[in-house]
Scaffold this motif. Structure first.
Motif, PDB file in Angstrom:
ATOM      1  N   ASP A 138      -1.976   1.386 -11.138  1.00 47.36           N
ATOM      2  CA  ASP A 138      -1.391   2.515 -10.408  1.00 47.36           C
ATOM      3  C   ASP A 138      -2.267   2.938  -9.235  1.00 47.36           C
ATOM      4  OD1 ASP A 138       0.776   2.540 -12.115  1.00 47.36           O
ATOM      5  OD2 ASP A 138       0.030   4.214 -13.337  1.00 47.36           O
ATOM      6  N   GLU A 139      -3.579   2.896  -9.421  1.00 53.65           N
ATOM      7  CA  GLU A 139      -4.500   3.264  -8.339  1.00 53.65           C
ATOM      8  C   GLU A 139      -4.399   2.281  -7.177  1.00 53.65           C
ATOM      9  OE1 GLU A 139      -6.928   5.063  -5.829  1.00 53.65           O
ATOM     10  OE2 GLU A 139      -6.175   5.966  -7.681  1.00 53.65           O
ATOM     11  N   ILE A 140      -4.323   0.990  -7.474  1.00 53.64           N
ATOM     12  CA  ILE A 140      -4.187  -0.020  -6.411  1.00 53.64           C
ATOM     13  C   ILE A 140      -2.861   0.160  -5.671  1.00 53.64           C
ATOM     14  CG2 ILE A 140      -3.797  -2.489  -5.995  1.00 53.64           C
ATOM     15  CD1 ILE A 140      -6.034  -3.077  -7.901  1.00 53.64           C
ATOM     16  N   LEU A 141      -1.798   0.428  -6.412  1.00 52.23           N
ATOM     17  CA  LEU A 141      -0.496   0.623  -5.780  1.00 52.23           C
ATOM     18  C   LEU A 141      -0.470   1.894  -4.935  1.00 52.23           C
ATOM     19  CD1 LEU A 141       1.931  -0.520  -8.625  1.00 52.23           C
ATOM     20  CD2 LEU A 141       1.117  -1.820  -6.644  1.00 52.23           C
ATOM     21  N   LEU A 142      -1.109   2.951  -5.423  1.00 56.26           N
ATOM     22  CA  LEU A 142      -1.202   4.190  -4.656  1.00 56.26           C
ATOM     23  C   LEU A 142      -1.997   3.954  -3.376  1.00 56.26           C
ATOM     24  CD1 LEU A 142      -0.594   7.229  -4.568  1.00 56.26           C
ATOM     25  CD2 LEU A 142      -2.736   7.596  -5.801  1.00 56.26           C
ATOM     26  N   GLN A 143      -3.078   3.213  -3.491  1.00 58.12           N
ATOM     27  CA  GLN A 143      -3.900   2.872  -2.326  1.00 58.12           C
ATOM     28  C   GLN A 143      -3.099   2.026  -1.328  1.00 58.12           C
ATOM     29  OE1 GLN A 143      -7.617   1.077  -3.414  1.00 58.12           O
ATOM     30  NE2 GLN A 143      -8.196   0.667  -1.311  1.00 58.12           N
ATOM     31  N   LEU A 144      -2.312   1.102  -1.834  1.00 56.69           N
ATOM     32  CA  LEU A 144      -1.452   0.277  -0.985  1.00 56.69           C
ATOM     33  C   LEU A 144      -0.503   1.164  -0.183  1.00 56.69           C
ATOM     34  CD1 LEU A 144      -0.092  -2.456  -0.131  1.00 56.69           C
ATOM     35  CD2 LEU A 144       1.215  -2.318  -2.257  1.00 56.69           C
ATOM     36  N   ASP A 145       0.145   2.096  -0.868  1.00 58.47           N
ATOM     37  CA  ASP A 145       1.089   2.988  -0.187  1.00 58.47           C
ATOM     38  C   ASP A 145       0.384   3.920   0.796  1.00 58.47           C
ATOM     39  OD1 ASP A 145       3.243   1.885  -1.478  1.00 58.47           O
ATOM     40  OD2 ASP A 145       3.417   3.475  -2.972  1.00 58.47           O
ATOM     41  N   ARG A 146      -0.793   4.360   0.461  1.00 55.58           N
ATOM     42  CA  ARG A 146      -1.531   5.301   1.295  1.00 55.58           C
ATOM     43  C   ARG A 146      -2.138   4.620   2.524  1.00 55.58           C
ATOM     44  NH1 ARG A 146      -4.501   7.554  -2.767  1.00 55.58           N
ATOM     45  NH2 ARG A 146      -6.107   5.986  -2.451  1.00 55.58           N
ATOM     46  N   GLU A 147      -2.658   3.395   2.340  1.00 58.78           N
ATOM     47  CA  GLU A 147      -3.418   2.751   3.410  1.00 58.78           C
ATOM     48  C   GLU A 147      -2.645   1.717   4.215  1.00 58.78           C
ATOM     49  OE1 GLU A 147      -7.059   1.282   1.749  1.00 58.78           O
ATOM     50  OE2 GLU A 147      -7.624   3.258   0.980  1.00 58.78           O
ATOM     51  N   ARG A 148      -1.670   1.068   3.630  1.00 60.81           N
ATOM     52  CA  ARG A 148      -1.000  -0.026   4.336  1.00 60.81           C
ATOM     53  C   ARG A 148       0.432   0.305   4.767  1.00 60.81           C
ATOM     54  NH1 ARG A 148      -4.405  -3.663   6.302  1.00 60.81           N
ATOM     55  NH2 ARG A 148      -2.976  -5.369   6.013  1.00 60.81           N
ATOM     56  N   VAL A 149       1.146   1.042   3.939  1.00 63.45           N
ATOM     57  CA  VAL A 149       2.555   1.314   4.233  1.00 63.45           C
ATOM     58  C   VAL A 149       2.745   2.107   5.539  1.00 63.45           C
ATOM     59  CG1 VAL A 149       4.659   2.469   3.410  1.00 63.45           C
ATOM     60  CG2 VAL A 149       3.334   1.012   1.859  1.00 63.45           C
ATOM     61  N   PRO A 150       1.941   3.138   5.823  1.00 61.40           N
ATOM     62  CA  PRO A 150       2.158   3.860   7.087  1.00 61.40           C
ATOM     63  C   PRO A 150       2.042   2.963   8.327  1.00 61.40           C
ATOM     64  CG  PRO A 150       0.794   5.177   5.624  1.00 61.40           C
ATOM     65  CD  PRO A 150       0.922   3.802   4.991  1.00 61.40           C
ATOM     66  N   GLU A 151       1.071   2.069   8.339  1.00 57.60           N
ATOM     67  CA  GLU A 151       0.918   1.156   9.484  1.00 57.60           C
ATOM     68  C   GLU A 151       2.082   0.180   9.551  1.00 57.60           C
ATOM     69  OE1 GLU A 151      -0.682  -0.492  12.954  1.00 57.60           O
ATOM     70  OE2 GLU A 151      -1.079   1.398  11.947  1.00 57.60           O
ATOM     71  N   PHE A 152       2.515  -0.322   8.399  1.00 55.92           N
ATOM     72  CA  PHE A 152       3.672  -1.216   8.358  1.00 55.92           C
ATOM     73  C   PHE A 152       4.893  -0.507   8.953  1.00 55.92           C
ATOM     74  CE2 PHE A 152       7.561  -2.734   6.427  1.00 55.92           C
ATOM     75  CZ  PHE A 152       7.470  -4.110   6.604  1.00 55.92           C
ATOM     76  N   LYS A 153       5.137   0.720   8.519  1.00 58.58           N
ATOM     77  CA  LYS A 153       6.292   1.483   9.019  1.00 58.58           C
ATOM     78  C   LYS A 153       6.201   1.706  10.523  1.00 58.58           C
ATOM     79  CE  LYS A 153       7.662   3.889   4.823  1.00 58.58           C
ATOM     80  NZ  LYS A 153       7.793   5.181   4.138  1.00 58.58           N
ATOM     81  N   LYS A 154       5.010   1.986  11.001  1.00 54.83           N
ATOM     82  CA  LYS A 154       4.806   2.203  12.442  1.00 54.83           C
ATOM     83  C   LYS A 154       5.200   0.954  13.236  1.00 54.83           C
ATOM     84  CE  LYS A 154       0.959   2.929  15.571  1.00 54.83           C
ATOM     85  NZ  LYS A 154      -0.488   3.046  15.645  1.00 54.83           N
ATOM     86  N   ILE A 155       4.736  -0.195  12.789  1.00 50.82           N
ATOM     87  CA  ILE A 155       5.058  -1.455  13.474  1.00 50.82           C
ATOM     88  C   ILE A 155       6.543  -1.765  13.327  1.00 50.82           C
ATOM     89  CG2 ILE A 155       4.576  -3.940  13.644  1.00 50.82           C
ATOM     90  CD1 ILE A 155       1.797  -3.284  12.326  1.00 50.82           C
ATOM     91  N   TYR A 156       7.087  -1.540  12.141  1.00 46.63           N
ATOM     92  CA  TYR A 156       8.505  -1.807  11.884  1.00 46.63           C
ATOM     93  C   TYR A 156       9.397  -0.935  12.779  1.00 46.63           C
ATOM     94  CZ  TYR A 156      12.852  -2.506   9.319  1.00 46.63           C
ATOM     95  OH  TYR A 156      14.146  -2.813   8.984  1.00 46.63           O
ATOM     96  N   ILE A 157       9.061   0.336  12.896  1.00 44.25           N
ATOM     97  CA  ILE A 157       9.837   1.238  13.753  1.00 44.25           C
ATOM     98  C   ILE A 157       9.774   0.775  15.201  1.00 44.25           C
ATOM     99  CG2 ILE A 157       9.873   3.594  14.715  1.00 44.25           C
ATOM    100  CD1 ILE A 157       9.138   4.538  11.817  1.00 44.25           C
ATOM    101  N   LYS A 158       8.601   0.361  15.643  1.00 41.23           N
ATOM    102  CA  LYS A 158       8.461  -0.156  17.011  1.00 41.23           C
ATOM    103  C   LYS A 158       9.359  -1.381  17.207  1.00 41.23           C
ATOM    104  CE  LYS A 158       5.115  -1.925  20.340  1.00 41.23           C
ATOM    105  NZ  LYS A 158       3.727  -2.355  20.552  1.00 41.23           N
ATOM    106  N   LEU A 159       9.375  -2.268  16.210  1.00 40.74           N
ATOM    107  CA  LEU A 159      10.234  -3.455  16.300  1.00 40.74           C
ATOM    108  C   LEU A 159      11.704  -3.047  16.406  1.00 40.74           C
ATOM    109  CD1 LEU A 159      10.620  -6.528  16.267  1.00 40.74           C
ATOM    110  CD2 LEU A 159      10.623  -6.403  13.752  1.00 40.74           C
ATOM    111  N   MET A 160      12.122  -2.069  15.606  1.00 43.98           N
ATOM    112  CA  MET A 160      13.515  -1.610  15.662  1.00 43.98           C
ATOM    113  C   MET A 160      13.825  -0.973  17.014  1.00 43.98           C
ATOM    114  SD  MET A 160      14.775  -2.680  12.931  1.00 43.98           S
ATOM    115  CE  MET A 160      13.518  -3.920  12.692  1.00 43.98           C
ATOM    116  N   GLN A 161      12.872  -0.237  17.564  1.00 44.82           N
ATOM    117  CA  GLN A 161      13.077   0.394  18.871  1.00 44.82           C
ATOM    118  C   GLN A 161      13.234  -0.639  19.983  1.00 44.82           C
ATOM    119  OE1 GLN A 161       9.619   2.960  18.868  1.00 44.82           O
ATOM    120  NE2 GLN A 161      10.800   4.698  18.097  1.00 44.82           N
ATOM    121  N   LEU A 162      12.666  -1.793  19.788  1.00 44.55           N
ATOM    122  CA  LEU A 162      12.818  -2.882  20.755  1.00 44.55           C
ATOM    123  C   LEU A 162      14.069  -3.717  20.475  1.00 44.55           C
ATOM    124  CD1 LEU A 162       9.104  -4.096  20.807  1.00 44.55           C
ATOM    125  CD2 LEU A 162      10.315  -2.993  22.712  1.00 44.55           C
TER     126      LEU A 162
END
Length: 177
Positions: A138-162
């Motif tokens: 659970d700690e690793i998954l929480l860390q994944l969501d906290r540290e990696r998911v926001p950056e993924f979403k940022k890049i994904y949103i940029k891709l959708m905007q293009l």
């Protein structure tokens, strides 16, 4: 001599036309193919567990899909190669002024996802496969969501905007938006 020149010119034209990609191929390779990344983060890892528990988790052995109970095997033999294949297909696209940002952003997204799969996903999968303490997982998954998911979403949103304006400009069907 004239005939040889005409044949060479015709052959060159045919070869060049084969290397030209359509707007649909740019969109499909850079954007629609991101479906394999859907649910990125702990949601994705939890879905792998559900697939495993239902007997539907797959791996690749000898170029064939086989059922597996190992999340590590699923990630290493099925998901990471699928990401590598997508990266290769995107890299084959010829950048144009209109598609350069689309290609670069899609590649950025795929490379980020691959890095996360190779590191965080496989770390979590190793613990899950070994039936380690659920608090540790659970700690690793929480860390994944906290540290990696926001950056993924940022890049994904940029891709959708293009990609959405690009698809609309070329009258392409946008299937999931």
């Amino acid at each position: 001599m004239k005939t040889a020149t005409l044949i060479l010119l015709s052959l060159t034209t045919v070869l060049n036309s084969c290397a030209t990609h359509t707007p649909e191929s740019y969109y499909t390779r850079t954007t629609q193919s991101t479906d394999i990344l859907w649910g990125f983060g702990s949601t994705n890892v939890k879905s792998f567990i559900e697939f495993r528990d239902a007997g539907n988790l797959v791996a690749v052995q000898n170029n064939r899909k086989v059922k597996t109970i190992s999340l590590q095997q699923h990630i290493q033999t099925f998901l990471i190669p699928a990401i590598d294949s997508s990266i290769t297909q995107i890299e084959e696209l010829k950048p144009t002024p209109e598609t350069q940002d689309l290609i670069n952003t899609s590649l950025q997204l795929y490379h980020f996802a691959k890095d996360t799969y190779v590191n965080e996903y496989l770390s979590a999968a190793q613990l899950i496969d070994a039936k380690e303490n659920s608090e540790k997982i659970d700690e690793i998954l929480l860390q994944l969501d906290r540290e990696r998911v926001p950056e993924f979403k940022k890049i994904y949103i940029k891709l959708m905007q293009l990609s959405i304006p690009y698809a609309k400009q070329h009258d392409l069907t946008i299937s999931r938006f």
